[in-house]
Write a protein that holds these residues in place. Sequence first.
Motif, short mmCIF file in Angstrom:
data_model
loop_
_atom_site.label_atom_id
_atom_site.label_comp_id
_atom_site.label_asym_id
_atom_site.label_seq_id
_atom_site.Cartn_x
_atom_site.Cartn_y
_atom_site.Cartn_z
N ALA A 202 0.85 -1.20 0.00
CA ALA A 202 0.00 0.00 0.00
C ALA A 202 0.88 1.25 0.00
N ARG A 377 -5.68 2.10 0.52
CA ARG A 377 -5.15 0.98 -0.29
C ARG A 377 -5.05 -0.28 0.56
N THR A 383 -8.13 1.53 -5.04
CA THR A 383 -7.15 0.75 -5.81
C THR A 383 -6.29 1.64 -6.67
#
Length: 385
Positions: A202, A377, A383
């Motif tokens: 992330a 994320r 996304t």
Amino acid sequence: MTEQIKPDLNFINSVINAGGESLKKCYQCSTCTVVCNVTPDDKPFPRKEMVQAQWGMKDKLFGNPDIWLCHQCSDCTAYCPRGAKPGEVLGAIRKLSIEEFSVPGFLARMVNQPKFLLVLLAAPVLLYTLIIASQGFFTDGVPTENGKIVFGKFLFSLYYVDTVFTAAALFAVFSLYLGVTKYWRAMAAANGGVSSGDFGKALSDTFMDILGHNRFKKCEVTKDRATAHMLVFYSFIGLFITTILAFARVIPEYIHHLHLSEGIDVHMLDWLAYIYKPIGNVSAAALVLGIFLMMSNRFKNQGKAGLGSYYDWLFISLVAGVGISGLLAQFLRMANTVAAYPTYVAHLCLVFFLFAYAPFSKMAHMAYRTTALVYSRQTGRDTGN
Ligand code: SF4
Ligand code: SF4
């Protein structure tokens, strides 16, 4: 059982006073949500935030990563049939969330109110006046070396500059760390706990996203913002590199000064100046260009996107002031005129203001937005598409 909502009138008024004065015009048609190019499909924004703000649902908004997923492109504001300016309302909520999470909170409230501007500016002005006075600048006349103006030798010893900025930077970093940690906990509390998603991925995806300015490129109404923001963003990186190299150059001098090695050649790293000076000059020029593009975009699009609040303009003006005063101080020094000294002091005061108060001003958006993007994320909320 249905949840009973009690409107928090104080919070509603705070949003209105922070730049969201059009909030009450919203009649929840959802046009804004439809036109927003960066919102996820599931529970999209900004209509739901407009409802929450109208009801004063402070905790829901402050624990909401979506308020920072918004990049204030103003597409929604341009298309809102009621003139409710959802982009500006989200901007006002972001400003209040910085105040909520900042440590110490009173500094955030001061930084975002025009009436405290002079008080805040007085701190670096007083500090540097005392340092200059202690160096005998006011009593010994205007000093030069072989008729040349040299900032580091006469106006301030490098040790004073480095000490002040190191202390200010440590304060800012620690304060920002406390603020974003509180925000992370608030997001976890509002969204059912911490996610077990891959934090490292992330984080790296978010950095790639930021470096490419991918979200800014999705803006339609204020398309030019991507270029302006990119210029300012990369010039900050260039100036950061300049600062690190300039500091590295004087390390031998510190070693000598602290008697750690008497025989060290204090000029051994002077060659670094050939690298950091061009980087610094190009970065400063890019900073000034980027910030003027930002200003011109704001004026050009004010009818569709709004002009912005004190919170926006304080940041824009400071960045412009830092870039212009830095370049001007350098030109005046090269022209060997005495005006170089006060210009350099003004530059240092503005740099102090920008960085020491960074956790409380719009500058903090870099940390809060990155935190929200990483959280989104990691939880799979966003996304990046
Ligand atoms: S902010 Fe405007 S576009 Fe969005 S829901 Fe309200 S009235 Fe509709
Ligand atoms: S300002 Fe742009 S990013 Fe933010 S909610 Fe509106 S359309 Fe979406």
